[in-house]
Design an enzyme around this catalytic site. Structure first.
Site, PDB file in Angstrom:
ATOM      1  N   ASP A  48      72.891  28.488  -6.978  1.00  0.00           N
ATOM      2  CA  ASP A  48      74.053  27.906  -7.665  1.00  0.00           C
ATOM      3  C   ASP A  48      74.974  29.019  -8.187  1.00  0.00           C
ATOM      4  O   ASP A  48      76.046  28.740  -8.724  1.00  0.00           O
ATOM      5  CB  ASP A  48      73.640  26.911  -8.761  1.00  0.00           C
ATOM      6  CG  ASP A  48      72.750  27.514  -9.825  1.00  0.00           C
ATOM      7  OD1 ASP A  48      72.478  28.731  -9.763  1.00  0.00           O
ATOM      8  OD2 ASP A  48      72.323  26.769 -10.744  1.00  0.00           O
ATOM      9  N   ASP A  87      69.002  25.839  -4.249  1.00  0.00           N
ATOM     10  CA  ASP A  87      68.949  25.667  -5.705  1.00  0.00           C
ATOM     11  C   ASP A  87      69.296  24.235  -6.086  1.00  0.00           C
ATOM     12  O   ASP A  87      70.281  23.680  -5.580  1.00  0.00           O
ATOM     13  CB  ASP A  87      70.009  26.578  -6.347  1.00  0.00           C
ATOM     14  CG  ASP A  87      69.414  27.579  -7.300  1.00  0.00           C
ATOM     15  OD1 ASP A  87      68.218  27.472  -7.638  1.00  0.00           O
ATOM     16  OD2 ASP A  87      70.155  28.488  -7.714  1.00  0.00           O
ATOM     17  N   GLU A 119      65.043  25.526 -12.408  1.00  0.00           N
ATOM     18  CA  GLU A 119      64.878  26.387 -13.579  1.00  0.00           C
ATOM     19  C   GLU A 119      64.080  25.664 -14.663  1.00  0.00           C
ATOM     20  O   GLU A 119      64.214  24.452 -14.833  1.00  0.00           O
ATOM     21  CB  GLU A 119      66.255  26.753 -14.151  1.00  0.00           C
ATOM     22  CG  GLU A 119      67.122  27.512 -13.170  1.00  0.00           C
ATOM     23  CD  GLU A 119      68.483  27.908 -13.749  1.00  0.00           C
ATOM     24  OE1 GLU A 119      68.727  27.687 -14.952  1.00  0.00           O
ATOM     25  OE2 GLU A 119      69.302  28.445 -12.971  1.00  0.00           O
ATOM     26  N   GLU A 186      63.772  36.211 -14.186  1.00  0.00           N
ATOM     27  CA  GLU A 186      65.107  36.792 -14.364  1.00  0.00           C
ATOM     28  C   GLU A 186      65.277  37.391 -15.752  1.00  0.00           C
ATOM     29  O   GLU A 186      65.008  36.729 -16.779  1.00  0.00           O
ATOM     30  CB  GLU A 186      66.184  35.714 -14.120  1.00  0.00           C
ATOM     31  CG  GLU A 186      67.599  36.248 -14.339  1.00  0.00           C
ATOM     32  CD  GLU A 186      68.696  35.423 -13.702  1.00  0.00           C
ATOM     33  OE1 GLU A 186      68.397  34.438 -13.009  1.00  0.00           O
ATOM     34  OE2 GLU A 186      69.878  35.791 -13.896  1.00  0.00           O
TER      35      GLU A 186
HETATM   36  O1  KIV Z   1      71.489  30.985  -8.157  1.00  0.00           O
HETATM   37  C1  KIV Z   1      71.035  32.098  -7.892  1.00  0.00           C
HETATM   38  O2  KIV Z   1      71.590  32.869  -7.111  1.00  0.00           O
HETATM   39  C2  KIV Z   1      69.778  32.487  -8.547  1.00  0.00           C
HETATM   40  C3  KIV Z   1      69.374  33.912  -8.410  1.00  0.00           C
HETATM   41  C4  KIV Z   1      70.167  34.749  -9.335  1.00  0.00           C
HETATM   42  C5  KIV Z   1      67.917  34.080  -8.609  1.00  0.00           C
HETATM   43  O3  KIV Z   1      69.149  31.693  -9.162  1.00  0.00           O
END
Ligand code: KIV
Length: 267
Positions: A48, A87, A119, A186
């Site tokens: 995302d 994501d 997440e 992260e």
């Molecule tokens: O959305 C994304 O690119 C991520 C990475 C930073 C791990 O979650």
């Protein structure tokens, strides 16, 4: 000619066991994904971060499921070897179990991804279990989870104090027990990332988490120097913004001066 072996959940597990590092990058379009795949990247994340690194928003919050599906379909079509992870955007998996399973399923069916990422820690366990029950592999994401940026009060390193470090440790075990096949860590201290990595059977993928994770992920436009975004954890492997700027400046000069196009470029 030998057939290309697609990277699977099992491949990643084997890599952890063999101590072979996992290289992961984000991808949002067909030709970049094709290049990254041919260069040997193991996992392509249709993140995302498309909202920040491509659309120019200050956070990932405005990104919708439709956006990820649109980009994921391009990436999945381009790739021969890498695992493609999509994501799940803000509010597509935290509201009800039914919508979480349906949205993860759409990402897999329409976006053609091999797995989804979401997440959050312990509170995500019921959602993860139901998504897995539908046959969809889930990658977790702990530490600085960008969809919670306003709760954190900014993009801040997490796990620095004892309480917050314990939360990351416990959440990592909970996600593993729930069935996640890997976890992104992260922006947490390197020592905490090492401890979590050593405590898990599944691979950890770090971003701003030091050198001890089982793998590494970066946002591709950042590491290629396309966005101009800098942070301590980022290594810039190219300065594409400058390369593109120079090429386009030359094009503008040549069009205006009549140097291009010439008879050579005419039919
Ligand atoms: O959305 C994304 O690119 C991520 C990475 C930073 C791990 O979650």
């Amino acid at each position: 000619m030998t057939a290309i072996q697609q990277v699977t959940v099992q491949t990643l597990q084997d890599m952890k066991q063999a101590g072979e590092k996992i290289a992961m990058l984000t991808a949002y379009d067909y030709y970049t994904a094709q290049t990254l795949d041919q260069a040997g990247v193991d996992i392509l994340l249709v993140g995302d971060t498309v909202g920040m690194a491509v659309a120019g928003h200050p956070t990932t919050i405005p990104v919708r499921l439709e956006h990820i599906i649109y980009h994921a379909e391009m990436v999945s079509r381009a790739v021969k070897r890498a695992m493609v992870v999509g994501d799940l955007p803000f509010l597509t998996y935290q509201v009800t179990i039914e919508s979480a399973v349906q949205n993860a399923g759409r990402l897999m069916q329409d976006g053609k991804v091999h797995a989804v990422k979401l997440e959050g820690g312990r509170s995500m366990v019921p959602f993860i279990k139901h998504i897995l029950r539908a046959g969809i592999p889930v990658m977790g994401h702990l530490g600085l989870t960008p969809q919670s940026v306003y709760r954190f009060g900014g993009f801040r390193v997490q796990g620095r104090d004892a309480l917050s470090a314990t939360k990351v440790r416990e959440a990592a075990l909970a996600l593993q027990d729930a069935g996640c096949f890997a976890i992104v860590l992260e922006a947490i201290p390197a020592d905490l990332a090492r401890e979590v990595t050593q405590s898990l059977r599944i691979p950890t993928i770090g971003i701003g988490a030091g050198p001890h994770c089982d793998g590494q992920v970066l946002v591709t436009p950042d590491m290629l120097g396309m966005t101009g975004f800098s942070a301590k954890y980022i290594k810039h492997y190219a300065n594409l913004k400058q390369v593109v700027h120079d090429a386009v400046s030359q094009y503008v000069r040549e069009v205006k001066s009549g140097e291009y196009p010439t008879e050579k470029h005419a039919y």
